[in-house]
Every structure is written in structure tokens, then in C-alpha cells.
Design a protein around this motif. Structure first.
Motif, PDB file in Angstrom:
ATOM      1  N   ASP A 146       5.441 -10.557   2.497  1.00 63.49           N
ATOM      2  CA  ASP A 146       5.957  -9.350   1.872  1.00 63.49           C
ATOM      3  C   ASP A 146       6.171  -9.612   0.373  1.00 63.49           C
ATOM      4  O   ASP A 146       7.299  -9.760  -0.097  1.00 63.49           O
ATOM      5  N   THR A 179       0.866  -1.174   0.000  1.00 63.30           N
ATOM      6  CA  THR A 179       0.000   0.000   0.000  1.00 63.30           C
ATOM      7  C   THR A 179       0.905   1.227   0.000  1.00 63.30           C
ATOM      8  O   THR A 179       2.128   1.096  -0.095  1.00 63.30           O
ATOM      9  N   ARG A 180       0.303   2.400   0.166  1.00 62.07           N
ATOM     10  CA  ARG A 180       1.130   3.592   0.286  1.00 62.07           C
ATOM     11  C   ARG A 180       1.553   3.879   1.727  1.00 62.07           C
ATOM     12  O   ARG A 180       2.220   4.878   2.004  1.00 62.07           O
ATOM     13  N   ALA A 181       1.162   3.038   2.662  1.00 69.07           N
ATOM     14  CA  ALA A 181       1.633   3.193   4.045  1.00 69.07           C
ATOM     15  C   ALA A 181       3.131   2.861   4.103  1.00 69.07           C
ATOM     16  O   ALA A 181       3.610   2.010   3.359  1.00 69.07           O
ATOM     17  N   ARG A 182       3.839   3.528   5.006  1.00 70.32           N
ATOM     18  CA  ARG A 182       5.288   3.348   5.045  1.00 70.32           C
ATOM     19  C   ARG A 182       5.717   2.048   5.710  1.00 70.32           C
ATOM     20  O   ARG A 182       6.868   1.640   5.597  1.00 70.32           O
ATOM     21  N   LYS A 183       4.831   1.418   6.422  1.00 67.11           N
ATOM     22  CA  LYS A 183       5.168   0.122   6.996  1.00 67.11           C
ATOM     23  C   LYS A 183       3.900  -0.711   7.049  1.00 67.11           C
ATOM     24  O   LYS A 183       2.790  -0.158   7.005  1.00 67.11           O
ATOM     25  N   SER A 184       4.040  -2.008   7.131  1.00 63.87           N
ATOM     26  CA  SER A 184       2.883  -2.893   7.165  1.00 63.87           C
ATOM     27  C   SER A 184       3.316  -4.267   7.632  1.00 63.87           C
ATOM     28  O   SER A 184       4.441  -4.698   7.365  1.00 63.87           O
ATOM     29  N   SER A 185       2.416  -4.944   8.337  1.00 69.49           N
ATOM     30  CA  SER A 185       2.641  -6.341   8.706  1.00 69.49           C
ATOM     31  C   SER A 185       1.560  -7.218   8.098  1.00 69.49           C
ATOM     32  O   SER A 185       1.220  -8.256   8.658  1.00 69.49           O
ATOM     33  N   ALA A 186       1.028  -6.796   6.944  1.00 73.21           N
ATOM     34  CA  ALA A 186      -0.123  -7.501   6.360  1.00 73.21           C
ATOM     35  C   ALA A 186       0.318  -8.646   5.464  1.00 73.21           C
ATOM     36  O   ALA A 186       0.423  -8.521   4.250  1.00 73.21           O
ATOM     37  N   GLY A 187       0.550  -9.786   6.085  1.00 75.60           N
ATOM     38  CA  GLY A 187       0.831 -10.994   5.309  1.00 75.60           C
ATOM     39  C   GLY A 187       2.228 -11.010   4.719  1.00 75.60           C
ATOM     40  O   GLY A 187       3.098 -10.209   5.084  1.00 75.60           O
TER      41      GLY A 187
END
Lengths: 470, 470
Positions: free
Chosen positions: B201, B191-199
Motif C-alpha cells: 500500500d 487507482t480510482r477503485a475504492r479498494k485494492s489488494s494490489a501489492g
């Protein structure tokens, strides 16, 4: 929009007596089936009920892990890696039964290469322990989720924390891994070089895979030199919008702030109560600046000016290391402090992260909805990253409260996804956000994740039932 | 130690007449089988001989790419994504025949979100173009491989360049992708978020996959605010060891230098010759400092002091933007400038990256061996990252020269791997380093890569024969 899934239907896969006796033969007393031990390993800090594994193995080496996985694989029995038990999304629950591999005894800092700013540690090393062991060499490891989590668990959930705005998350700070695969083979990913184009990025594939693609048995990390100068400051605002807008501007300007944390009035009240801080009960930014003396002064001057433009008041410096530690400890305790404000409660916590310009509207809408719903709540946020948590305090005995909290959660996530953000900045998907993952990334991307899982764990024994359903 | 593979045995998979007519029906004149066009698309800047595809499609949209892949998949015919043709490891050679998808016409900067420091671009956008288009908004994109590469190609090879020491590589600067899968489906990662823990990589899985797991059709990037103050400096040393040791120390001290490039005497001579710079012909560091005025002054003072300790002389500032541009342009031209020193030659280029403390010994051994072998050569290095290139200039008509160069290359890689580094910091594996990849990471990790490839591209149509053999 998919509803949050509290507990997907799962079929338990019993541990056969033969496997148990094989495990006992090798692990002896380090193989436990005592209910208390199993229950301790079948829960985390999420609001889910306990789902204990059938047995817990206390592993002391990579070969312990490899053997356990090989034996479990032969019987198609699930294995769930356990670090510090501090995850928030049900990662540790034995939804299909199986065996918990407790890695907390694998707690050695194996090698520190101060001259290269790297360290290699076992997965059970806690973040506080690592920092304690490297401090004398003028180094630190910045990633600090609220809990004193294990480095293995932090890798597996792609954790971050308060320093990510400057130092990145586990994604940026894990250089290399040793991993036990689903067949019990030991492989290595990455090297100690700071960058590489050598084939697929298996390190990043494992980081954030929540124990579903392999069990991490060694982690090589980037370290950072302790900054020459550190200064922390707090500042209070009329409303959270003003605090967040200050943050948005400082990020847009490229101020290299190290930490920038929001606490709403409820969170400030909770830490006041628990840590006796006597802070003004108003929305607050807690900030930290790292660098040379001159650079820290400059950053602070810029931020003070910005904060003033947004009505920031009572800007105060934490001048001594003790004062700083006190503030940051309180921040790290905020979650538990807030839980204590409503005895017996549990928290349903959101974890959205959005492009920075959209953050103020996200936080203010979430707060307005929570106020309107009348459910106790608080907000803490790694706002420099666009990431915030609103936690709803629910009475676990009242299903209606949980439903309400989940409905509020859903609305927060819905808005974050519409703003091109993510449903989880740092906690992971676990059990709870599997529907949100599909909403966020689409069926196609989740199908690709499933294909990878199927290829690397064909019998679905590694932490099954997490992230997505096979 | 595996020998470098110049051209693994591959079986060509012919393009059936039916597929060609299907492609012509859709692409019309944008489907070319002209020999000159095919040859242009069957080579890169590596020393390999041309291996042309059977046809070239000039794609203008994601749906063009998806259609081409779907048609090719139905016939089990290879597809090779083509950006700017500037790779160095044979990535573009049609070793199993098939179709080249030229993405250079997909060259739109689709969206710039200055307020979030992100941009979304098509894969054919060149790095210079992107920087030109965002400059007016006070932003820049730091990743700059020597060539004016395409953003799609840079993503596919996990490229870096001179700014990586401060800003990271494509690994850290790609936020999200649109990808056409091996079945011709379009998926989105990140996404455009700077960090993510969604599943999992998937973004990082695609970045560096060299076109073998999907074709990148859109890239969302992190941008950075143009620094308030920029200063560049050069400094000359008695030997490369002293220059590298200066670099090692400044990295160990945590100086936030933006660029730190080594040129050996041969490289300086070449850029002098080509760009008429009149530099002293001695090992040189070319550095750049970004930040506030005070921070830049501080960094520069620290570095000057360190350099003096290592005998650095003739420290000179590039005070005007024009002077800076002139120096950096010369640095970016160094590779081509050096090739011109031996007319008709081609270069075999190493790309090792090691933990920073080991860099000086790596560079000095490589130079000593090259001198002893008597093959013309030069060194340029992103030394702040631990990454350097020694290029051996060979006469392509003399097999003995290539063999000698490959033997020297092998020895450089051998030492880098022994020092816990990587055979490739930024160029990728391609055709040339497949043996080295196994030496570096082991058969187990390569088997895992193969399993991922098999899962995502079961008919092996996406750039087959690259990174590893199936």
C-alpha cells in the motif's frame, strides 16, 4: 499487457539438516515433515498444483514464531505464514521450498475493549469465531471474505467481503499489529487510537503485504456496534446490467447500504442447488440495510424505487434473522456451490475492482466473452464497491481450458486497468497476478515495493516469490 | 520517556553555486533567494524560530518538481515540499538547509468524476478551493484541518479535522497519488477503485510520510455526496468531563454523528471575542448531523437525551446554513482567535488521541495541570475521534514559559501513550515529537521506518531531519 503467470521459475532453497534438528529440538512434535501435513500446507483454494514446504511448524505463541524466523534467517530458508489456507492466489505455495508456520493454534481473542470498540486477537482466530465471541457485547466485526478465513490471513491479503461498502476493508479496520520481522525481532505498529499521524503507516504497509514483509502475530481491530435494525432484501432483474446500474445509482446517491451483492443466473442456480433456496433463476441483488428503524426503512424505500426504474422485480424481504442467515450463508457458499456444479473442476477467478460508474460495462463484457467462449462460469460481486468476480470452471486435466480461462481473465483485467481500476479488489497478487501488478501500477511503483522488501527482508526469506520477483 | 526535542542538532548541507545556476537556468525568476521569500518558506505555524532554505523554487508542474529533485539529488542537497505553510510541528524548517519547493502554484483541480465520487487535484489546491469547485455537483470533501491547508500538505501529514469521526482522515480518503521519488522519477500509486489488494500500500506509505519519502504531485481523493439534510447544534456543560462523557457514550452507541467538537471555556471566550458570537462561556460541544431528514432527527434526539443525562444545557440548533457556517468558521479560527488573547504569544499544542473510553480523564487531567501551572491555555478537541488539543500560550521571549509548556505537553503525551493512544492524532511528528514517537511505538518500529527511508531516499535529501534521525 503482461500475461498471468501461473508459476514463475523459482529456485528451491533446501532446509539444511541442522536447521531441521534445531526446529525439532524446540518444537518437538509440533514440527512435522509428514507428507500429508506438508501437502495440506502447500496449497490453497487457487487452481495451482500443490507445492509443499519441507516442514510445518505449529506455532503457539509469538515467541515460537520469532524463534522459527530467527533460525530460518540464520540459514536463509524461506518461511511462509499459514492461517486458514483459504487464499485464492497461490499465496501459500512453497515455490522456493522452506518452512510453513501454521498459526491456527494461535487462536485466542486476547482482549475485547467493548467501551472503545476494539479487540486484540491472535492471527489464527477465524472471523466466525471472533463474531461469536463478541456478539454478547453487542458488537460485530464486519469483514467477511467468502471463506471463514483467519484474521491474520485477512490482514495479510487486505481482505474485504460483503460489508466493505459500508464498513471498509481490512485496510480501514486494522488499528495495530504485532509483527515478527525478517530478523525475528518483535515490533509493534499503531495503537488503539482511531487515528494517528505518528510516522510511517507501518500498519497499512503490513496489511496486504502477503507475508512478505513480516509475520503478523497479533491484530488489533476496530469493532462496530451491532446495528439497532437489520433488514435484508433480494430483487431480480432481466439482466446483470440492470442489477449493476441499480447499484451504481444507489452508491452515487450516497445511500448508506451495508451490503450489496450481485449473483448472476449461474450463481443463483448453484446456491439453489446447494442450499435448496428455490430462488428465481435470474440475476439477483442481495442487499442488507443497517441502522435505526427509520433509517433502514428510508434506505429500503430508496432502493426499491431505484430497482423498479431498472426493471427490478419480486423484491422480497428476509424478515427473520434465520432467513437472513440462510441467504448470507448461501452467498458465502456461492463459490464452493458453483464448483460442485461441475464435478472435479477448479475455478480461475477474476477479482477486478473499478470506479463505480464503469462497473456495468465490465460485468456485461466479461459475461458476453465467457458465453462466447463456451466455458462454464458464474459471477458474484461486491458490486457496491465496484468489485466483481467472474469464475471460469475448468477441468484441471485439460490445459486448453486453463489457457482459455486465463485469456478471458486477462481481458477482464485489461479492461479494468483501462478504466482506472485494479486487477485485485480483495484477493491479492500472490503468484498469479504479478504481471498484472506491473500493468496496473507501472514498473516504477513495483521497483519501490521491491526496494521496501529488500530493506525489510534482505535475504528474501519471508514468503519469497510472491507479489513480485526480486 | 523522551523529552520533546525542540531542535535536534543538524548539519547544514550547502547549496553549491553550480546547482543554483542550474536551477536558475530552468526556473528563471521562479527561483528565489530573496531573504523575505526564504524566511516565509522556513517557518510554519509552530512555535519554532525561522530556519530558511537557501532557495525557493516555485514549481508549476510535475516535471518542474522532478527536475528540481534530480538536480538536488545529484548534489545531495535537501528538498522540502511547501504547500500552504500551515503545519504545526516544524515540518517546513530547513534544518539541514537546502531548497524549498513551493507547490502552491500547482493548484488545479484536474479532474472531477462526479459519477464515481472521485477527484484528482494538484497538491497546491486548498481544501476550501476544492469544496468550492465541486459544490455545484452536489459533492464535498470532508477533511478540514483548522487551517485552509493544501491537499498535498494534508496528505503528507495524514491530516484530519472535524469531520473525521464520520468520514475518516486523509488515510481513508486518498485513493491514489503521483509522487516524485528521491531520484526524481515519477511514479503512481493506487487507482480510482475504492479498494485494492494490489501489492504494498504505497499510497498509505506516502500519506503521513511528511515529505520524507517522496514529493506528492497529484492526489486522487474520495468525494462524498452533500448530505440531504445537515443540522448543527451546540450544548453547554458544567465541566469538560461531562461534555466528553456525552461524546464517549454517543460513539459507543454508534450514533453516526458527522462532527463532534469540544471547546473549553477559554476557547469559547476566544471565539466570542474574535467572532462576536455571544456564546455562553462554558465548556461546549459543537455538533453536526448529516443524513436524511429522519436520520438527522433521530441522531439529534439521541444526542439531546445523552447530553441531558450529563447535565448538558441550552441545547441550541443552528437552523440556517449561514448560522452553521458562522459557528464552524469560528471553530476553525479558534486557534488563531486564542492566540490573539495574549498578544505576541505563540502556542505549544498537544495532539494526543486515545481510545475513546479514556478521553475524559485525559482532558480533565491536562486542564487541571495547566491550571495548576498557571500558564494561559485553551482546549479544542475532535472528541468524537478521541483526539484533543490543549494549547499553552507562551511568551517566546521567556524560555521558562516554553520549558513549562513542554513539560506539561510531555505529561499529556505520557498519559496518552499509557492509555494505548498516540502522541499525534493529526499534526504529525515533524521536529517536535521525535522522542515521543520512540516512546509510543518502540525502537524496533522506528528502526523499520528508518530502513524504509534509507531504501527510498538513500542520500537523505527528502525533508531530512523530520520524523526521526537517520
Amino acid at each position: 499487457m503482461n500475461a498471468p503467470q501461473l508459476m514463475p521459475n523459482q529456485v528451491a532453497r533446501p532446509v539444511p539438516a541442522e536447521l531441521l534438528s534445531q526446529l525439532r529440538a524446540h518444537f518437538g512434535e509440533r514440527c512435522s515433515t509428514a507428507l500429508a501435513v506438508r501437502e495440506q500446507h502447500g496449497r490453497d483454494e487457487s487452481p495451482f498444483d500443490v507445492l509443499p514446504p519441507e516442514a510445518v511448524l505449529f506455532c503457539e505463541s509469538t515467541s515460537d514464531v520469532a524463534l522459527a524466523v530467527r533460525l530460518a534467517a540464520a540459514h536463509r530458508v524461506p518461511v511462509i505464514a499459514y492461517g486458514a489456507g483459504s487464499s485464492l492466489e497461490g499465496h501459500l505455495l512453497a515455490v522456493q521450498g522452506g518452512i510453513s508456520l501454521d498459526l491456527s493454534r494461535m487462536n485466542q481473542v486476547l482482549r475485547v475493549h467493548a467501551e472503545d470498540l476494539t479487540a486484540t486477537v491472535q492471527p489464527g482466530v477465524l472471523r466466525s469465531q471472533l463474531n461469536h465471541e463478541i456478539k454478547d457485547q453487542g458488537l460485530f466485526f464486519p469483514i467477511d471474505p467468502g471463506a471463514d478465513a483467519s484474521i491474520g490471513g485477512m490482514s495479510a491479503t487486505r481482505a474485504s467481503g460483503t460489508n466493505a461498502v459500508r464498513y471498509g476493508t481490512m485496510r480501514e479496520n486494522v488499528l495495530a499489529l504485532e509483527v515478527v520481522t525478517a530478523s525475528g525481532e518483535v515490533i509493534r505498529t499503531g495503537t488503539r487510537a482511531r487515528k494517528s499521524s505518528a510516522g510511517y503507516d507501518l500498519t497499512r504497509l503490513m496489511v496486504g503485504s502477503e507475508g512478505t514483509l513480516g509475520i503478523i502475530t497479533e491484530v488489533t481491530l476496530k469493532l462496530h456496534p451491532l446495528p439497532e435494525c437489520v433488514a435484508a432484501a433480494i430483487c431480480f432483474f432481466e439482466d446483470v446490467g440492470a442489477a449493476v446500474n441499480t447499484t451504481i445509482q444507489l452508491i452515487q446517491l450516497g445511500v448508506p447500504i451495508a451490503r450489496c451483492e450481485l449473483l448472476d443466473t449461474h450463481a443463483v442456480r448453484a446456491v439453489n442447488h446447494n442450499d435448496h433456496l428455490g430462488l428465481k433463476e435470474a440475476p439477483m441483488l442481495l442487499m442488507e440495510f443497517h441502522g435505526s428503524d427509520a433509517s433502514v426503512k428510508e434506505q429500503a424505500a430508496t432502493v426499491q424505487e431505484l430497482a423498479r426504474d431498472w426493471g427490478g422485480q419480486d423484491f422480497q424481504w428476509a424478515t427473520t434473522p434465520e432467513e437472513r442467515t440462510r441467504l448470507w450463508t448461501a452467498r458465502h457458499h456461492a463459490y464452493l456451490s458453483a464448483l460442485q456444479m461441475k464435478p472435479g473442476c477448479r475455478a480461475v477467478t477474476t477479482d477486478t475492482c473499478v470506479p463505480i460508474s464503469r462497473l456495468a460495462e465490465m460485468v456485461t463484457s466479461a459475461l458476453a466473452e465467457a458465453e462466447a467462449a463456451g466455458l462454464p462460469h458464474f459471477v458474484v460481486g461486491h458490486v457496491g464497491d465496484g468489485n466483481f468476480h467472474i469464475a471460469y470452471l475448468i477441468d484441471p486435466a485439460l490445459p486448453a481450458e486453463r489457457e482459455l480461462a486465463e485469456d478471458l481473465n486477462r481481458r477482464v483485467v485489461e479492461r479494468a486497468i483501462a478504466a482506472q481500476g485494479t486487477c485485485t479488489g480483495e484477493h491479492g497478487i500472490g503468484l498469479h497476478k504479478q504481471g498484472f501488478l506491473i500493468d496496473e501500477t507501472g514498473e516504477g511503483a513495483v521497483a519501490m515495493m521491491r526496494a521496501v522488501k529488500q530493506a525489510l527482508d534482505p535475504h528474501n526469506i519471508l514468503n519469497p516469490g510472491k507479489i513480485f520477483q526480486m
